[in-house]
Scaffold this motif. Structure first.
Motif, short mmCIF file in Angstrom:
data_model
loop_
_atom_site.label_atom_id
_atom_site.label_comp_id
_atom_site.label_asym_id
_atom_site.label_seq_id
_atom_site.Cartn_x
_atom_site.Cartn_y
_atom_site.Cartn_z
N VAL A 189 -86.98 -43.28 -34.08
CA VAL A 189 -85.58 -42.72 -34.32
C VAL A 189 -85.16 -42.98 -35.85
CG1 VAL A 189 -83.01 -43.13 -33.23
CG2 VAL A 189 -85.07 -43.00 -31.67
N ALA A 190 -85.42 -44.17 -36.11
CA ALA A 190 -84.97 -44.48 -37.49
C ALA A 190 -85.61 -43.53 -38.48
CB ALA A 190 -85.15 -45.92 -37.81
N ALA A 191 -86.63 -43.33 -38.36
CA ALA A 191 -87.44 -42.30 -39.64
C ALA A 191 -86.85 -40.88 -39.11
CB ALA A 191 -88.89 -42.19 -39.17
N PHE A 192 -86.70 -40.62 -37.82
CA PHE A 192 -86.04 -38.90 -37.63
C PHE A 192 -84.60 -38.77 -38.33
CE2 PHE A 192 -83.51 -36.29 -35.13
CZ PHE A 192 -84.14 -35.14 -35.23
N ILE A 193 -83.61 -40.01 -37.98
CA ILE A 193 -82.61 -39.73 -38.61
C ILE A 193 -82.42 -39.82 -40.18
CG2 ILE A 193 -80.04 -40.74 -38.64
CD1 ILE A 193 -80.64 -41.74 -35.76
N SER A 194 -83.19 -40.51 -40.63
CA SER A 194 -83.41 -41.06 -42.15
C SER A 194 -83.67 -39.64 -42.88
CB SER A 194 -84.19 -42.06 -42.35
OG SER A 194 -83.77 -43.35 -41.99
N ILE A 195 -84.74 -38.93 -42.32
CA ILE A 195 -85.13 -37.73 -42.96
C ILE A 195 -83.98 -36.70 -42.81
CG2 ILE A 195 -86.58 -35.88 -42.59
CD1 ILE A 195 -88.80 -37.82 -41.62
N LEU A 196 -83.28 -36.70 -41.71
CA LEU A 196 -82.12 -35.79 -41.73
C LEU A 196 -81.15 -36.15 -42.80
CD1 LEU A 196 -81.45 -35.50 -37.89
CD2 LEU A 196 -82.58 -33.84 -39.31
N TYR A 197 -80.67 -37.14 -42.85
CA TYR A 197 -79.54 -37.70 -43.81
C TYR A 197 -80.18 -37.62 -45.20
CZ TYR A 197 -75.98 -39.52 -40.80
OH TYR A 197 -74.99 -39.65 -39.95
N ALA A 198 -81.40 -38.00 -45.46
CA ALA A 198 -81.83 -37.88 -46.89
C ALA A 198 -81.98 -36.25 -47.32
CB ALA A 198 -83.29 -38.44 -46.96
N ARG A 199 -82.38 -35.46 -46.42
CA ARG A 199 -82.24 -34.14 -46.57
C ARG A 199 -80.78 -33.67 -47.03
NH1 ARG A 199 -86.32 -30.73 -48.05
NH2 ARG A 199 -85.50 -29.17 -46.70
N ALA A 200 -79.84 -33.84 -46.19
CA ALA A 200 -78.52 -33.60 -46.49
C ALA A 200 -77.73 -34.24 -47.65
CB ALA A 200 -77.59 -33.85 -45.21
N ASN A 201 -78.19 -35.44 -47.87
CA ASN A 201 -77.56 -36.26 -49.21
C ASN A 201 -78.67 -37.04 -49.55
OD1 ASN A 201 -76.21 -37.43 -50.99
ND2 ASN A 201 -75.20 -38.67 -49.36
N PRO A 202 -79.39 -36.94 -50.51
CA PRO A 202 -80.49 -37.61 -51.09
C PRO A 202 -80.08 -38.92 -51.43
CG PRO A 202 -80.64 -35.27 -51.93
CD PRO A 202 -79.45 -35.40 -51.16
N ASP A 203 -78.68 -39.18 -51.85
CA ASP A 203 -78.28 -40.20 -52.64
C ASP A 203 -77.91 -41.22 -51.70
OD1 ASP A 203 -78.54 -39.18 -55.17
OD2 ASP A 203 -76.50 -38.32 -55.20
N TYR A 204 -77.92 -40.71 -50.21
CA TYR A 204 -77.65 -41.71 -49.23
C TYR A 204 -78.67 -43.11 -49.00
CZ TYR A 204 -76.15 -43.07 -44.56
OH TYR A 204 -75.73 -43.62 -43.39
N PHE A 205 -79.65 -42.91 -49.79
CA PHE A 205 -80.76 -44.28 -49.70
C PHE A 205 -81.21 -44.31 -51.27
CE2 PHE A 205 -81.77 -42.48 -45.33
CZ PHE A 205 -81.22 -43.58 -44.62
N THR A 206 -81.35 -45.35 -51.73
CA THR A 206 -81.63 -45.71 -52.92
C THR A 206 -83.06 -45.00 -53.37
OG1 THR A 206 -80.66 -47.85 -52.92
CG2 THR A 206 -82.18 -47.56 -54.74
N SER A 207 -84.20 -45.21 -52.45
CA SER A 207 -85.42 -44.34 -52.91
C SER A 207 -85.35 -43.08 -52.99
CB SER A 207 -86.46 -44.99 -51.74
OG SER A 207 -86.53 -46.69 -52.00
N THR A 208 -84.75 -42.43 -52.05
CA THR A 208 -84.66 -40.85 -52.00
C THR A 208 -83.82 -40.42 -52.96
OG1 THR A 208 -82.62 -41.16 -50.23
CG2 THR A 208 -85.11 -40.80 -49.39
N SER A 209 -82.71 -41.19 -53.49
CA SER A 209 -81.97 -40.80 -54.71
C SER A 209 -82.74 -40.73 -55.84
CB SER A 209 -80.94 -41.86 -54.85
OG SER A 209 -79.98 -41.42 -55.78
N ALA A 210 -83.57 -41.94 -55.91
CA ALA A 210 -84.70 -42.03 -57.12
C ALA A 210 -85.66 -40.96 -57.19
CB ALA A 210 -85.25 -43.50 -56.96
N ALA A 211 -86.21 -40.68 -55.76
CA ALA A 211 -87.17 -39.50 -55.77
C ALA A 211 -86.48 -37.98 -56.25
CB ALA A 211 -87.73 -39.54 -54.48
N HIS A 212 -85.47 -37.90 -55.72
CA HIS A 212 -84.39 -36.57 -56.00
C HIS A 212 -84.49 -36.32 -57.56
CE1 HIS A 212 -81.26 -33.97 -56.28
NE2 HIS A 212 -81.81 -33.34 -55.48
N SER A 213 -83.95 -37.75 -58.23
CA SER A 213 -83.79 -37.54 -59.60
C SER A 213 -84.84 -37.28 -60.51
CB SER A 213 -83.21 -38.82 -60.20
OG SER A 213 -81.92 -38.99 -59.48
#
Length: 513
Positions: free
Chosen positions: A411-435
């Motif tokens: 469940v955590a992985a599923f929701i995290s993917i949804l949030y990271a897709r909508a807002n990459p800056d929601y998590f530190t690692s996804t924000s770094a990867a997006h940049s």
């Protein structure tokens, strides 16, 4: 109670997940550059290195900064000394070390403190300790309130994240120091086991450092010192109370030297609409509830608690064999008071609840309090359910627990993917990867490198620098102004020994000396 293969797999998975989360941050860090107060607090140190390449001269510059600020701006002498030694004084490329310093300090102090509690004191299984610790670290890393000020901007992080880490080390050291048997202590002092004096020296050094750091960490440490002393005296543990006296005196001396600095009066004179002491305390209780339940609360905290619970259950069962858990309702009440106290210094000084870097350490302590409260209440419950306590098997190896944890992680992985897709800056690692993926980190790095080259190569006294056009979420904190008298421009001018620095937009005429 030894955990089995599943618990080992889960703990290894969490360790590897934390390491994997650091990879995009590590790749992003090479584009990190100093800004704003990084220049102001380290000017003397940087100039000393440029002129002498002498480490003692750099340290002397840091001491000069401490003295100057203590008399003219703020009393936090230990924080200022660290801020004066920001990595870029040795060369701008060394600023890439900032995330490693901050994440390293947070991780090492957390692991040391939780190892002290769950391994040295409670004697819980290693996988239980690893599970709790790395769930905490993953959540702290990815969901930090202000990620830039926590991990990428040295000046702000050095003033809050490093003292917070030092306070955790101090707490862990004190617990280890006080938990030794009297015979063991006597052996240390008689010389049979050298190292006790070294441990005391570390405790004293940490006490002084924390006392001279930010007022939030200092106030909470003072509250915990006094509470520990009162509890030890209440339960007639005079030996342990006596061992606390020297560290407490040193901490108190450093804290008073910090609070009574003349510079604090200078700084406070610029603040308006400051509430009094009583109003600040009352507002602290209000803001604690508001930020915890309304502003910061989201689904990630629920996932954190759900994932923690099986590990906490095992730790509580292990502790129940040696400890009692009286008055369970007092623990959350005291935790609320302690967390509320963290809002008080900022409210009293500025009339505001705080900023991102202040909220970061409140957030970290709140996570620790979640772990502590969940552990204590679960321990009380286990002690009142003898059938649970007498069950010798590990609940982590039960089929229903395995299914429970796998469900929570899925469940955590599923929701995290949804949030990271909508807002990459929601998590530190996804924000770094997006940049990194979309090239904004590289563009920002190129702009910063070109600016640095101009500052070093230009022989003119008046410099024009292009303002940043690319502003990655994690890397960008502040820029200079088009006004050369702006404080950010003045600080950079001092740092690079220029007469003036002016920011210009890219469509302006080419920068000239």
């Amino acid at each position: 109670m030894k955990s089995g293969k599943f618990a080992t797999k889960v703990s290894v998975f969490l360790v590897l997940l934390f390491i994997a989360a650091l990879i995009p941050i590590a790749l992003l860090s090479r584009y990190n550059y100093p800004c704003a107060d990084d220049f102001g607090f380290s000017a003397y140190s940087h100039i000393a290195w440029q002129e002498t390449h002498s480490v003692p001269s750099v340290l002397a510059g840091a001491v000069r900064t401490v003295v100057e600020r203590w008399f003219g701006w703020q009393g936090t002498f230990s924080s200022i000394f660290i801020m004066a030694l920001q990595p870029a004084i040795w060369g701008e490329t060394f600023y890439c070390l900032v995330p490693w310093i901050m994440i390293g300090a947070m991780s090492a102090s957390t692991l040391f403190f939780l190892h002290t509690i769950f391994r040295k004191i409670i004697h819980a299984d290693r996988n239980v300790f690893l599970g709790i610790s790395f769930l905490y670290l993953i959540f702290a890393l990815e969901c930090m309130i202000d990620k830039t000020q926590a991990f990428f901007w040295f000046n702000g992080a050095a003033h809050y994240m490093i003292p917070h880490s030092a306070a955790l080390f101090l707490a862990g050291l004190l617990i280890r120091y006080l938990s030794e048997e009297p015979s063991s202590a006597a052996g240390h002092f008689s010389g049979r086991r050298p190292g006790r004096s070294g441990l005391l020296l570390l405790i004293c050094a940490a006490s002084i450092f924390v006392g001279g750091s930010n007022y939030i960490t200092g106030l909470i440490t003072a509250v915990l010192f006094i509470s520990a002393l009162l509890l030890l005296l209440l339960f007639r543990r005079k030996r342990e109370a006596g061992l606390l006296i020297l560290p407490f005196i040193l901490f108190l001396a450093a804290f008073l030297l910090n609070v009574l600095a003349p510079g604090n009066s200078v700084r406070q004179a610029e603040m308006v609409n400051r509430p009094g002491v009583i109003k600040s305390v009352l507002l602290s209780f209000y803001y604690c509830i508001e930020y915890i339940t309304e502003i910061w609360f989201d689904w990630t905290w629920i996932i954190f608690i759900l994932a923690l619970f099986p590990f906490i259950w095992e730790a509580a069962r292990a502790a129940g064999r040696h400890f009692s858990f009286p008055c369970p309702l007092l623990v959350p009440v005291n935790s609320y008071c302690l967390l509320s106290a963290m809002f008080t210094p900022s409210l009293y000084a500025t009339g505001e609840a705080g900023g991102g870097r202040i909220f970061n350490i409140i957030f970290l302590d709140f996570l620790l309090l979640i772990v502590g409260n969940l552990f204590y209440i679960t321990g009380w419950f286990c002690q009142h359910m003898k059938s649970i306590q007498e069950n010798g098997g590990s609940c982590l190896e039960r089929r229903d627990t395995k299914l429970y944890l796998l469900t929570v992680f899925a469940v955590a992985a599923f929701i995290s993917i949804l949030y990271a897709r909508a807002n990459p800056d929601y998590f530190t690692s996804t924000s770094a990867a997006h940049s990194l993926i979309y090239g904004e980190a590289a563009r920002y790095g190129e702009e910063a490198a070109q600016r640095t080259e101009t500052l070093h190569s230009s022989e003119g006294a008046d410099i024009r620098l292009e303002l940043f056009q690319t502003k990655p979420y994690l890397l960008f904190f502040s820029d200079i102004s088009t006004d050369p008298s702006d404080w950010t421009n003045v600080l950079m001018s001092r740092y690079y020994q220029k007469n003036s620095i002016t920011g210009v937009s890219p469509d302006s005429p080419s920068p000239t000396e």
